[in-house]
Structure formats: structure tokens, C-alpha cells
Design a protein around this motif. Structure first.
Motif, PDB file in Angstrom:
ATOM      1  N   TRP A  28       2.057  15.042  -1.514  1.00 50.54           N
ATOM      2  CA  TRP A  28       2.932  14.634  -0.545  1.00 50.54           C
ATOM      3  C   TRP A  28       4.383  15.266  -0.865  1.00 50.54           C
ATOM      4  N   GLU A  29       4.545  15.115  -1.905  1.00 46.47           N
ATOM      5  CA  GLU A  29       5.840  15.953  -2.293  1.00 46.47           C
ATOM      6  C   GLU A  29       5.945  17.226  -1.973  1.00 46.47           C
ATOM      7  N   ASN A  30       4.781  18.013  -2.554  1.00 49.45           N
ATOM      8  CA  ASN A  30       4.739  19.367  -2.223  1.00 49.45           C
ATOM      9  C   ASN A  30       4.632  19.882  -0.906  1.00 49.45           C
ATOM     10  N   GLU A  31       4.170  19.087  -0.209  1.00 47.24           N
ATOM     11  CA  GLU A  31       4.110  19.451   1.101  1.00 47.24           C
ATOM     12  C   GLU A  31       5.188  19.618   1.855  1.00 47.24           C
ATOM     13  N   ARG A  32       6.329  19.002   1.391  1.00 47.64           N
ATOM     14  CA  ARG A  32       7.705  18.978   1.871  1.00 47.64           C
ATOM     15  C   ARG A  32       8.224  20.421   1.275  1.00 47.64           C
ATOM     16  N   ASN A  33       7.917  21.097   0.276  1.00 44.47           N
ATOM     17  CA  ASN A  33       8.355  22.029  -0.342  1.00 44.47           C
ATOM     18  C   ASN A  33       7.298  23.326  -0.284  1.00 44.47           C
ATOM     19  N   ARG A  34       6.835  23.652   0.990  1.00 50.94           N
ATOM     20  CA  ARG A  34       5.897  24.746   1.167  1.00 50.94           C
ATOM     21  C   ARG A  34       6.922  25.956   1.211  1.00 50.94           C
ATOM     22  N   ASP A  90       8.115  18.207  11.103  1.00 50.52           N
ATOM     23  CA  ASP A  90       7.297  17.538  12.368  1.00 50.52           C
ATOM     24  C   ASP A  90       5.830  18.032  12.153  1.00 50.52           C
ATOM     25  N   LEU A  91       5.738  19.196  12.109  1.00 52.98           N
ATOM     26  CA  LEU A  91       4.463  19.866  12.146  1.00 52.98           C
ATOM     27  C   LEU A  91       3.241  19.212  11.138  1.00 52.98           C
ATOM     28  N   MET A  92       3.945  18.959   9.786  1.00 50.06           N
ATOM     29  CA  MET A  92       3.148  18.335   8.849  1.00 50.06           C
ATOM     30  C   MET A  92       2.924  16.711   9.088  1.00 50.06           C
ATOM     31  N   ASP A  93       3.728  16.278  10.057  1.00 44.46           N
ATOM     32  CA  ASP A  93       3.371  14.887  10.283  1.00 44.46           C
ATOM     33  C   ASP A  93       2.390  15.010  11.216  1.00 44.46           C
ATOM     34  N   ARG A  94       2.169  15.988  12.138  1.00 43.51           N
ATOM     35  CA  ARG A  94       1.040  16.023  13.028  1.00 43.51           C
ATOM     36  C   ARG A  94      -0.085  16.319  12.339  1.00 43.51           C
ATOM     37  N   ILE A  95      -0.369  16.949  11.532  1.00 46.69           N
ATOM     38  CA  ILE A  95      -1.652  17.354  10.972  1.00 46.69           C
ATOM     39  C   ILE A  95      -1.947  16.635   9.868  1.00 46.69           C
ATOM     40  N   SER A  96      -1.194  15.501   9.574  1.00 52.22           N
ATOM     41  CA  SER A  96      -1.823  14.637   8.683  1.00 52.22           C
ATOM     42  C   SER A  96      -2.407  13.272   9.119  1.00 52.22           C
ATOM     43  N   PHE A  97      -3.231  12.644   8.486  1.00 55.66           N
ATOM     44  CA  PHE A  97      -4.099  11.405   8.944  1.00 55.66           C
ATOM     45  C   PHE A  97      -4.085  10.337   8.084  1.00 55.66           C
ATOM     46  N   PRO A  98      -3.923   9.066   8.436  1.00 57.29           N
ATOM     47  CA  PRO A  98      -3.961   7.964   7.167  1.00 57.29           C
ATOM     48  C   PRO A  98      -5.173   7.956   6.379  1.00 57.29           C
ATOM     49  N   LEU A  99      -4.982   8.072   5.174  1.00 57.91           N
ATOM     50  CA  LEU A  99      -6.105   7.938   4.137  1.00 57.91           C
ATOM     51  C   LEU A  99      -6.807   6.610   4.176  1.00 57.91           C
ATOM     52  N   HIS A 100      -6.088   5.647   4.382  1.00 60.74           N
ATOM     53  CA  HIS A 100      -6.739   4.342   4.051  1.00 60.74           C
ATOM     54  C   HIS A 100      -6.581   3.427   5.073  1.00 60.74           C
ATOM     55  N   GLU A 101      -7.229   2.201   5.177  1.00 56.30           N
ATOM     56  CA  GLU A 101      -6.869   1.239   6.289  1.00 56.30           C
ATOM     57  C   GLU A 101      -5.901   0.236   5.710  1.00 56.30           C
ATOM     58  N   VAL A 142       0.833  -1.266  -0.120  1.00 59.79           N
ATOM     59  CA  VAL A 142      -0.101   0.063   0.084  1.00 59.79           C
ATOM     60  C   VAL A 142       0.925   1.201  -0.004  1.00 59.79           C
ATOM     61  N   ILE A 143       0.495   2.346  -0.721  1.00 55.42           N
ATOM     62  CA  ILE A 143       1.312   3.634  -0.734  1.00 55.42           C
ATOM     63  C   ILE A 143       0.738   4.429   0.326  1.00 55.42           C
ATOM     64  N   THR A 144       1.666   4.621   1.217  1.00 59.59           N
ATOM     65  CA  THR A 144       1.107   5.542   2.164  1.00 59.59           C
ATOM     66  C   THR A 144       1.767   6.835   2.263  1.00 59.59           C
ATOM     67  N   ARG A 145       1.505   7.735   2.913  1.00 60.46           N
ATOM     68  CA  ARG A 145       2.359   8.956   3.175  1.00 60.46           C
ATOM     69  C   ARG A 145       3.678   8.810   3.860  1.00 60.46           C
ATOM     70  N   ASP A 146       3.806   7.815   4.755  1.00 64.74           N
ATOM     71  CA  ASP A 146       5.035   7.629   4.908  1.00 64.74           C
ATOM     72  C   ASP A 146       6.054   7.065   4.233  1.00 64.74           C
ATOM     73  N   SER A 147       5.416   6.018   3.530  1.00 62.93           N
ATOM     74  CA  SER A 147       6.340   5.135   2.575  1.00 62.93           C
ATOM     75  C   SER A 147       6.695   6.078   1.496  1.00 62.93           C
ATOM     76  N   ILE A 148       6.110   7.004   0.957  1.00 62.57           N
ATOM     77  CA  ILE A 148       6.349   8.054  -0.068  1.00 62.57           C
ATOM     78  C   ILE A 148       7.355   8.953   0.661  1.00 62.57           C
ATOM     79  N   ARG A 149       7.087   9.701   1.858  1.00 57.98           N
ATOM     80  CA  ARG A 149       8.046  10.483   2.333  1.00 57.98           C
ATOM     81  C   ARG A 149       9.172   9.808   2.654  1.00 57.98           C
ATOM     82  N   GLN A 150       9.397   8.572   2.876  1.00 60.55           N
ATOM     83  CA  GLN A 150      10.607   8.092   2.938  1.00 60.55           C
ATOM     84  C   GLN A 150      11.502   7.966   1.842  1.00 60.55           C
ATOM     85  N   ALA A 151      10.811   7.888   0.570  1.00 58.29           N
ATOM     86  CA  ALA A 151      11.418   7.828  -0.592  1.00 58.29           C
ATOM     87  C   ALA A 151      11.752   9.050  -1.063  1.00 58.29           C
ATOM     88  N   LEU A 152      11.040   9.942  -0.769  1.00 56.26           N
ATOM     89  CA  LEU A 152      11.332  11.482  -0.824  1.00 56.26           C
ATOM     90  C   LEU A 152      12.494  12.134  -0.217  1.00 56.26           C
TER      91      LEU A 152
END
Lengths: 496, 73
Positions: free
Chosen positions: A429-435, B59-70, A372-382
Motif C-alpha cells: 500500500w505504501e509502494n503504490e503511492r510511490n510508483r 485517484d486512479l489507484m483508488d479506483r482500481i483497488s478493492f477491499p480485501l476483507h469484509e 481492522v487494517i484497511t487500505r484506506d486506514s493505512i493510506r490515511q496514515a501514509l
């Protein structure tokens, strides 16, 4: 919001630079004359020339004096003046010919003597024979067929790629490792780097791009990196290149003798053996088989700019044929669903490890892996320097035929086979790293008069270093690099 | 007389600028780092803070995000 504005503070994504043969030879200015002492290199350089340049070389090859430039020009029609010029430029860049002046004040082109001599040798024979072509006397009873060689080459090469994606996990496993030399080249090429804290190796952005290339381009790029470091290992660059090109002109499925090779070249041969460019049953054996990887070494056009491809059309077509051969068993295997699930119908460890770089793997079955593609997995790659574009293009390149078929029949027309939500989210997810964009700069404020401010601002604007300005507060920001110039201008201005 | 300051120009959306002002005011990064407010999208900050700042934002972005799927069925 654009985020990559060349700031030193923000991390930059470095693009993998892939040279083709032409630009590689061009960059070897110090040793190019030595390179042309080897017939095989001359032949390879010749094959890589634009068609018109080849014509020029053939016409001049047996002329024993410089040819006036006007004459060379008259060989081509005026309609193709641009192509003619490009051909002339290519020959000059590679120092295949040089300008000479002849009687009557004319300028002329003169083929470089060593190139001329050795190209003749390559075509017409003579000179000392290519060492590896000391043909083997009796036929080897245990000769290998082509499919065996192909399999061998691919398994060796995949071993290398596998190391890159999974270096830390593979230490304990049963997998065949790769040598220290190979690791050194990978590090030198910046395909991986070492984590200072725990000493583990991490794939870089360039490494990821490398893994996404087709095999042939990978081999070419990797071998160039090898050649860059071969002098440090006490091997002669000229000898290595010459041997590589000799290999690329050999016949697939034939065995060659390693009898006449010097000790250094034996070392080189063992490296080639490790990378899968040649097959040798045992280290001691006096014969070896070049594989397809070595043969395809010079027919390399995959990553050249459009305009050069046009010139090398024939080569390119051959190239494509060979590639379609290569990629046959590598057709798409990935299905991405709108719920971010990824199904990979593959049993290749390499492909699974690649996928694991940016997905979280959930289940693994003999023929399919679910992730599954997750925010964490993508961020780790980024964080590892991989870009969202690379991830998306990887998923697209390896899309399962089913997914492609679905995308083309669905009423919802998109440019990609992937679900649009997934693409967008990965980009978000990539853009959020580049705000933020960070640009090193210098602020000027507290101007005494409006006129002073305007003068300095206009000057900064004229030399293109102005980043931001506000007339009301009389404040301006210039690039760090432009500070010196602006300062000098201000001193001159305030004195005068 | 002209005053000259070296630093880093930051461009961001207004919301993020407010966040930076907040970090600066509350000394969350240990000190003040904003050299000058330019307009609602631009700030001028000390160059040595950039790295710390980026980590803080992550850090901040981590705190304001939530998992989109189970993950599990």
C-alpha cells in the motif's frame, strides 16, 4: 523501484532528530561557557563523558597549570589509542578543555577554568548552594510515596501524548487539557502541524516517531524543544538547564523547597509540573517533589549510536533497569490476524487512539478493542507522513505475548511476529503511492556531433550529476543542481 | 547547438508511463505536460504539473483497488 531520491517535488519523510546530551551541549556553542558557570550542568556534562575522558578530567582537575598533550597521551595504553583519541575529541568538542601552548613549544591541554571551578564545587562543595536544596524545615505530614509520584508523572505525561493523538476529539471531552505553552512546544517541535483549511491539528511523521519512543527519550526530546523556545518566553536557558539538572540529581520521594526560586523559575516549575516532571499539590505550595521523569532526565543513552553506547556501558545498564521498571505495565497488547483484524487488549485511551491512526476501529469493549487494517486506514496514515515501517514496528513492539508465542512455535518461520501477509500488504500500500520518482532535472539534446555529446556526458558523469543518457538520440538529463557547472563547462568547451 | 530544457525526470514502470502518455494525449490534466519521452521507463515532464499529477494517480489507484476483507461478520 526506489522512490526517494531526494527530489524536491516528491514529499520527503523527515526523520526525528534526537540529540543526546553530548550533541546538545556541542550545538550550544554560543552559550556553552555560560552553561559551565553552573555546577549542576558541569556535573551532568561530566557524567555524560566517555570513561576515558572522565579519567582525564579527574587527573587534571586539581592541576593548576596546562598539561602537555604528550603527557595526556601517555596516560593510556597504546592499544587503546583510538579510544583515547575519541575521549580527547569529546573534551575538545564540549570545550571542557582547550589547547594551550606552554614554554618549550609544547602544546598542552588546559581545562576550561569555569568548568574546573564549578565541577569542583559540585563535588567538593562551596559556592552558593543550589537554590532548590534549601531543605524544608519540618517533614511534610502529607508526603507522597514513590508509587504515587510515578502514577502522577505518568498520568501527566500520558495526558500530553493523548493530546497529540487525539487533539480534536478531546476538546469537548472530560479529559484534562494541556496548556497553550505545551501546544506551542509540540507545534514548534514539528510533532504536529496545523491544517490550513479547517484549523485542526494533525500528527506529523515526526510526531508518530515521537509517540513510538520510550517515555524517557520522549521527555528528553520534548524538554530540548522546550529549552529551544524558552528564551522567547523570557526564561533564561542557562537557568532552566541548571534547574533541570539539579532536579535530575535529586532524590525520588523527597520534597524540595521552591522558596528561593526567582519568579521566572517559578514559571518554569509550573511548566515542569504540567508535564509531570515535578509534583506540587497546589500552585501556591512552597514545596515540590521531583518525579522519576525528572530524575531520568540525564541518564539518557537510549538513542545514541552504538559506539557511544559502548563507552557509556554502565549508564546504559542502569538505564535499562529503569526502563524495564517503566515498561512493566506496558507489555504487548496487540494481536494481528491474517485477515487484517487487530485486537488490542488494552483500556488505555492513548493506546487506542494511537492504534486508530492506522486502523479502522470496529468494536470497543471495556478491555479489548477490535479494529481492522484497511487500505484506506493505512493510506490515511501514509498521507499524514507516517511510514509503513513505523506502523509495522509499532505493531511489533506492542505484540501480545500470545502472538509472539504463536510465531515462535509455528512451522512457518518469519522474522516478525506479525502475519507476513499483513506486513507485505502494508508495504504494498505504501509502494503504490510511490510508483513514480520525480527528480528535478535539465534535458540536453540536439547535439550536433557525437563527440560533443560524449564530452558533455562524460563531464556530467565525472561530477556525478548525470541522471539519464542515451547515445543514440544524443539526449542526456542532469540534476538541476549540476546544471550551472555543466553549462559553464559547455561554454568553455564550445569556445575552445 | 544544444537545446536545453528544464523540468522533472520521471522514473516509473512501463505501465505507468503509458498511463502518463494517455493523460497527456487526452489533455485530462487540462494541458500537455510531457516535454520529452526518453525511454520506456523515463519521461521528462513540466515541473509545475507534478502535484496535480500525483493527485490524479492517487485517484486512479483508488479506483482500481478493492477491499480485501469484509468488515462485518
Amino acid at each position: 523501484m526506489s522512490s526517494k531520491k531526494g527530489s524536491s517535488a516528491a514529499s520527503q519523510v523527515v526523520h526525528l532528530e534526537c540529540k543526546n546530551l553530548h550533541s546538545y551541549l556541542k550545538s550550544q556553542t554560543q552559550i556553552i561557557s555560560k552553561l559551565y558557570e553552573e555546577p549542576s550542568i558541569c556535573l551532568a556534562a561530566y557524567r555524560d563523558l566517555p570513561e576515558i575522558a572522565k579519567q582525564f578530567v579527574i587527573r587534571m582537575l586539581c592541576v593548576e597549570q596546562p598539561v602537555p598533550q604528550a603527557v595526556v597521551q601517555s596516560w593510556g595504553s597504546q592499544v587503546y589509542a583510538k579510544e583515547n583519541l575519541a575521549a580527547c575529541e569529546a573534551l575538545t568538542e564540549l570545550r571542557i578543555w582547550t589547547e594551550a601552548s606552554i614554554s618549550g613549544g609544547l602544546t598542552a591541554w588546559d581545562l576550561t577554568p569555569s568548568f574546573k571551578r564549578n565541577l569542583k564545587i559540585a563535588w567538593l562543595g562551596g559556592g552558593r548552594s543550589w537554590s532548590m536544596f534549601n531543605s524544608v524545615e519540618q517533614n511534610d505530614a502529607k508526603s507522597r510515596d514513590i508509587s504515587f509520584l510515578d502514577n502522577y508523572a505518568m498520568s501527566r505525561w500520558n495526558c500530553l501524548l493523548h493530546y497529540m493523538v487525539d487533539s480534536n476529539a478531546s476538546k469537548g471531552s472530560e479529559m484534562e487539557g494541556i496548556s497553550v505553552d505545551a501546544v506551542r512546544i509540540i507545534l514548534h517541535a514539528n510533532l504536529m502541524n496545523r491544517n490550513e483549511q479547517d484549523g485542526s491539528y494533525m500528527l506529523t511523521s515526526q510526531g508518530f516517531q515521537f509517540l513510538l519512543m520510550d517515555t524517557q527519550s520522549q521527555v528528553w526530546h520534548f524538554m530540548l524543544q522546550y529549552l529551544n523556545t524558552c528564551e522567547q518566553r523570557g526564561l533564561s536557558l542557562v537557568d532552566c538547564l541548571s534547574m533541570l539538572f539539579q532536579l535530575s540529581f535529586s532524590t525520588l520521594g523527597r520534597d524540595y523547597s521552591s522558596e528561593g526560586l526567582s519568579e521566572n523559575m517559578q514559571t518554569f516549575l509550573q511548566h515542569l509540573r504540567e508535564f509531570g516532571l515535578v509534583y506540587q499539590r497546589t500552585r501556591k505550595e512552597r514545596r515540590f517533589f521531583p518525579t522519576r521523569l525528572a530524575l531520568n532526565f540525564t541518564t539518557k543513552n537510549a538513542i545514541v549510536p552504538e559506539n557511544i553506547i559502548e563507552n557509556g556501558n554502565i549508564n546504559n545498564n542502569i538505564n535499562k533497569l529503569q526502563q524495564s521498571d517503566d515498561t512493566n505495565y506496558e507489555k504487548g497488547y496487540i494481536i494481528v490476524e491474517t485477515n487484517y483484524r487487530v485486537y488490542a487488549y488494552t483500556d488505555s485511551k492513548l493506546q487506542i487512539s494511537l492504534l486508530a491512526l492506522f486502523t479502522e476501529l470496529l468494536y470497543r469493549f471495556p478491555n479489548v478493542t477490535v479494529g481492522v487494517i484497511t487500505r484506506d486506514s493505512i493510506r490515511q496514515a501514509l498521507r499524514g507522513g507516517i511510514t509503513s515501517r513505523q506502523i509495522i514496528s509499532y505493531l511489533e513492539q506492542h505484540a501480545h505475548p500470545k502472538m509472539i508465542a504463536n510465531a515462535s512455535t509455528s512451522s512457518f518461520k518469519t522474522t516478525s511476529f506479525l502475519p507476513p501477509t499483513v506486513i507485505d500488504q502494508i508495504k504494498l500500500w505504501e509502494n503504490e503511492r510511490n510508483r513514480f520518482s520525480f527528480i528535478d532535472g535539465v534535458v540536453y539534446n540536439q547535439f550536433l556531433s557525437e563527440a560533443d555529446f560524449m564530452t558533455l556526458r562524460d563531464y556530467a558523469q565525472s561530477i556525478d550529476v548525470l541522471l539519464w543518457q542515451n547515445e543514440r538520440t544524443r539526449t542526456m538529463v542532469v540534476k538541476k543542481t549540476g546544471h550551472e557547472d555543466v553549462k559553464k563547462f559547455w561554454k568553455r568547451y564550445s569556445k575552445g | 547547438m544544444v537545446n536545453v530544457l528544464k523540468g522533472v525526470l520521471v522514473e516509473c514502470d512501463p505501465a505507468m508511463k503509458q498511463f502518463l502518455l494517455h493523460l497527456d494525449e487526452k489533455l485530462i490534466l487540462g494541458r500537455k505536460f510531457i516535454l520529452q519521452e526518453l525511454d520506456e521507463k523515463h519521461l521528462f515532464i513540466a515541473s509545475d504539473i507534478v502535484e496535480t499529477l500525483q493527485a490524479k494517480i492517487d485517484d486512479l489507484m483508488d479506483r482500481i483497488s478493492f477491499p480485501l476483507h469484509e468488515k462485518d461478520n
